[in-house]
Design a protein around this motif. Structure first.
Motif, mmCIF file in Angstrom:
data_model
loop_
_atom_site.group_PDB
_atom_site.id
_atom_site.type_symbol
_atom_site.label_atom_id
_atom_site.label_comp_id
_atom_site.label_asym_id
_atom_site.label_seq_id
_atom_site.Cartn_x
_atom_site.Cartn_y
_atom_site.Cartn_z
ATOM 1 N N ALA A 93 0.849 -1.190 0.000
ATOM 2 C CA ALA A 93 0.000 0.000 0.000
ATOM 3 C C ALA A 93 0.886 1.242 0.000
ATOM 4 C CB ALA A 93 -0.913 -0.002 1.213
ATOM 5 N N ILE A 94 0.589 2.127 -0.932
ATOM 6 C CA ILE A 94 1.337 3.377 -1.065
ATOM 7 C C ILE A 94 0.410 4.509 -0.631
ATOM 8 C CG2 ILE A 94 2.507 4.929 -2.672
ATOM 9 C CD1 ILE A 94 3.114 2.348 -4.374
ATOM 10 N N LEU A 95 0.802 5.200 0.443
ATOM 11 C CA LEU A 95 -0.004 6.264 1.031
ATOM 12 C C LEU A 95 0.344 7.600 0.390
ATOM 13 C CD1 LEU A 95 -1.931 7.369 3.233
ATOM 14 C CD2 LEU A 95 0.043 7.397 4.784
ATOM 15 N N ALA A 100 -5.869 15.009 -3.752
ATOM 16 C CA ALA A 100 -5.410 15.495 -5.058
ATOM 17 C C ALA A 100 -4.227 14.678 -5.567
ATOM 18 C CB ALA A 100 -5.047 16.980 -4.970
ATOM 19 N N ALA A 101 -3.329 14.285 -4.682
ATOM 20 C CA ALA A 101 -2.184 13.463 -5.087
ATOM 21 C C ALA A 101 -2.647 12.078 -5.532
ATOM 22 C CB ALA A 101 -1.175 13.357 -3.951
ATOM 23 N N LEU A 102 -3.655 11.507 -4.852
ATOM 24 C CA LEU A 102 -4.212 10.228 -5.289
ATOM 25 C C LEU A 102 -4.892 10.384 -6.646
ATOM 26 C CD1 LEU A 102 -4.781 7.235 -4.703
ATOM 27 C CD2 LEU A 102 -6.917 7.985 -3.588
ATOM 28 N N ALA A 103 -5.578 11.492 -6.854
ATOM 29 C CA ALA A 103 -6.211 11.757 -8.147
ATOM 30 C C ALA A 103 -5.160 11.827 -9.254
ATOM 31 C CB ALA A 103 -7.012 13.052 -8.083
ATOM 32 N N GLU A 126 -9.603 6.441 0.886
ATOM 33 C CA GLU A 126 -10.055 6.115 -0.464
ATOM 34 C C GLU A 126 -8.903 5.387 -1.137
ATOM 35 O OE1 GLU A 126 -13.239 9.512 -1.696
ATOM 36 O OE2 GLU A 126 -11.128 10.080 -1.866
ATOM 37 N N ALA A 127 -9.209 4.303 -1.864
ATOM 38 C CA ALA A 127 -8.146 3.431 -2.359
ATOM 39 C C ALA A 127 -8.401 2.954 -3.776
ATOM 40 C CB ALA A 127 -8.008 2.228 -1.430
ATOM 41 N N LEU A 128 -7.299 2.834 -4.520
ATOM 42 C CA LEU A 128 -7.290 2.250 -5.856
ATOM 43 C C LEU A 128 -6.505 0.948 -5.764
ATOM 44 C CD1 LEU A 128 -6.209 5.483 -7.779
ATOM 45 C CD2 LEU A 128 -8.551 4.643 -7.409
ATOM 46 N N TYR A 129 -7.002 -0.103 -6.409
ATOM 47 C CA TYR A 129 -6.347 -1.411 -6.367
ATOM 48 C C TYR A 129 -5.991 -1.854 -7.776
ATOM 49 C CZ TYR A 129 -8.247 -1.424 -1.665
ATOM 50 O OH TYR A 129 -8.549 -1.090 -0.375
ATOM 51 N N LEU A 130 -4.772 -2.375 -7.935
ATOM 52 C CA LEU A 130 -4.280 -2.825 -9.225
ATOM 53 C C LEU A 130 -3.155 -3.815 -8.998
ATOM 54 C CD1 LEU A 130 -1.653 -0.361 -10.421
ATOM 55 C CD2 LEU A 130 -3.305 0.438 -8.736
ATOM 56 N N TYR A 141 -3.552 4.853 -1.981
ATOM 57 C CA TYR A 141 -4.620 5.401 -1.152
ATOM 58 C C TYR A 141 -4.215 6.694 -0.469
ATOM 59 C CZ TYR A 141 -2.354 3.851 3.205
ATOM 60 O OH TYR A 141 -1.498 3.696 4.261
ATOM 61 N N TRP A 142 -5.213 7.383 0.044
ATOM 62 C CA TRP A 142 -4.981 8.525 0.930
ATOM 63 C C TRP A 142 -5.893 8.342 2.127
ATOM 64 C CZ3 TRP A 142 -7.649 13.044 2.628
ATOM 65 C CH2 TRP A 142 -8.982 13.112 2.232
ATOM 66 N N ASP A 143 -5.445 8.789 3.291
ATOM 67 C CA ASP A 143 -6.239 8.724 4.515
ATOM 68 C C ASP A 143 -6.966 10.042 4.722
ATOM 69 O OD1 ASP A 143 -5.772 6.165 5.512
ATOM 70 O OD2 ASP A 143 -3.984 6.766 6.636
#
Length: 175
Positions: A93-95, A100-103, A126-130, A141-143
């Motif tokens: 997991a990369i935080l 905006a950085a996750l976007a 919110e998290a993206l999985y790949l 993701y971002w917290d």
């Protein structure tokens, strides 16, 4: 943890918890092809190459740290991902520091044609999985700020999994 390890407290909390300032410092991934892995982690996600050892290893980071991710072919050059149903890494997991950085990360994935395997709102994050090119699971993701985390009426954390609105996420990108 062995079955003889003593625990106490809620949900089997350890009798003597780890220091709260402890963090996961870095992860090393076995990859089949170092250049292919760098094309993903450096060229798509934007990590900086800190040091490379030929075709055997590379160390990459965000912000100049010695390394957040080590990529190596020491035991895996030309190898294949482990088959489903085996043990091993579920995902790294990369935080990201902000929504905006996750976007921006989502935008990079879309531009590179890298498919998502999932996108979730967990209330706390919110998290993206790949998957990376070697089949390693990756969560980006971002917290949310802790004061926004969902809680039960008695104050306990109440995470959930809901579909993440990717268009709304992309709209939060900084110009």
């Amino acid at each position: 943890m062995t079955s003889s390890t003593k625990t106490s407290g809620a949900a089997g909390a350890p009798a003597r918890p780890i220091h709260p300032g402890t963090k996961i410092g870095h992860v090393h991934l076995k990859v089949a092809d170092l250049d292919r892995a760098l094309a993903f982690y450096r060229d798509v996600l934007g990590f900086e190459l800190m040091q490379r050892y030929g075709t055997q290893a590379a160390f990459i980071s965000a912000g100049g740290y010695h390394h957040h991710i080590g990529l190596n072919t020491w035991e895996s050059q030309g190898g294949s991902p482990p088959p489903p149903g085996t043990t091993g890494l579920y995902h790294l997991a990369i935080l990201y520091p902000t929504r905006a950085a996750l976007a921006d990360a989502l935008s990079r994935l879309l531009e590179a044609g890298i498919p998502l395997e999932g996108a979730s709102d967990h209330g706390v994050s919110e998290a993206l999985y790949l998957s990376d090119p070697d089949g390693n699971g990756v969560e980006l993701y971002w917290d949310r700020p802790e004061e926004q985390w969902p809680k039960t009426p008695d104050g306990q954390l109440q995470m959930f999994t809901r579909r993440l609105d990717l268009k709304d996420l992309l709209a939060s990108r900084e110009a």
